[in-house]
Design an enzyme around this catalytic site. Structure first.
Site, short mmCIF file in Angstrom:
data_model
loop_
_atom_site.label_atom_id
_atom_site.label_comp_id
_atom_site.label_asym_id
_atom_site.label_seq_id
_atom_site.Cartn_x
_atom_site.Cartn_y
_atom_site.Cartn_z
CG HIS A 1 -0.28 -0.11 2.53
ND1 HIS A 1 0.18 -1.31 3.02
CD2 HIS A 1 0.04 0.81 3.46
CE1 HIS A 1 0.73 -1.13 4.20
NE2 HIS A 1 0.68 0.16 4.49
CG HIS B 1 0.92 5.29 4.20
ND1 HIS B 1 0.13 5.22 5.31
CD2 HIS B 1 1.63 4.13 4.18
CE1 HIS B 1 0.36 4.09 5.96
NE2 HIS B 1 1.27 3.40 5.28
P1 AMP Z 1 1.69 0.45 7.47
O1 AMP Z 1 2.27 0.80 8.81
O2 AMP Z 1 2.43 1.10 6.33
O3 AMP Z 1 1.52 -1.05 7.31
O4 AMP Z 1 0.27 1.14 7.44
C1 AMP Z 1 -0.92 0.47 7.64
C2 AMP Z 1 -2.00 1.53 7.71
O5 AMP Z 1 -3.26 0.90 7.60
C3 AMP Z 1 -1.99 2.31 9.03
O6 AMP Z 1 -1.81 3.69 8.75
C4 AMP Z 1 -3.38 2.02 9.61
O7 AMP Z 1 -3.94 3.15 10.24
C5 AMP Z 1 -4.18 1.63 8.37
N1 AMP Z 1 -5.32 0.76 8.62
C6 AMP Z 1 -5.33 -0.37 9.35
N2 AMP Z 1 -6.56 -0.91 9.34
C7 AMP Z 1 -7.34 -0.11 8.55
C8 AMP Z 1 -8.70 -0.13 8.15
N3 AMP Z 1 -9.54 -1.10 8.55
N4 AMP Z 1 -9.15 0.86 7.35
C9 AMP Z 1 -8.31 1.85 6.96
N5 AMP Z 1 -7.02 1.93 7.30
C10 AMP Z 1 -6.53 0.96 8.10
#
Ligand code: AMP
Ligand code: ZN
Length: 133
Positions: free
Chosen positions: A98, A100
């Protein structure tokens, strides 16, 4: 598969969807670093950017160009940071590729990583080890 983003893509977990095409989906981060924090994810499960086929990575970057201006406009931001955490040491928590998009505002209080001191010799040693020239 026990992957939260796969569940979101499958519609098993709700999200604030802002974009979808054959390859990608984008939705708002539920724990935003700033207003408008958006995640863009491939619909197919790949563990991280390095495991992601080039054509999907390319589509991801094109989607950044589409969605970052819209995220900024939605919240009145003047810039954004693009992040693709890769590996747990980087802070990757969800092991599904993903990107950001984090909208930025002047004086919003978010700070960049601190820099480190490094010698010219060490810079060259690292460069020599990784060169593909
Ligand atoms: P990472 O640390 O790069 O793996 O980022 C994962 C991101 O996913 C974090 O910023 C979380 O806040 C976000 N996240 C986790 N669960 C959900 C969800 N159900 N809907 C939207 N964002 C999410
Ligand atoms: Zn997944």
């Amino acid at each position: 598969m026990n992957c939260i983003f796969c569940k979101i893509i499958a519609g098993e977990i709700p999200c604030n969807k802002v974009y979808e095409d054959d390859v990608l989906m984008a939705f708002l981060d539920i724990h935003p670093n700033n207003s408008g924090h958006t995640l863009i994810v491939p619909k197919e499960h790949f563990e991280n950017l390095l495991e992601t086929p080039a054509h999907v990575a390319e589509a991801l970057m094109v989607a950044v160009q589409l969605l970052a201006p819209r995220a900024m406009a939605a919240v009145g931001a003047t810039g954004f940071n693009l992040g693709v955490n890769t590996g747990s040491s980087s802070g990757q928590v969800v092991m599904h590729t993903h990107a950001h998009i984090i909208p930025r505002f002047e004086g919003d209080g978010l700070v960049h990583w601190p820099t480190k001191e490094i010698s010219a010799e060490m810079l060259e040693e690292i460069a020599e080890k990784m060169r593909v020239l």
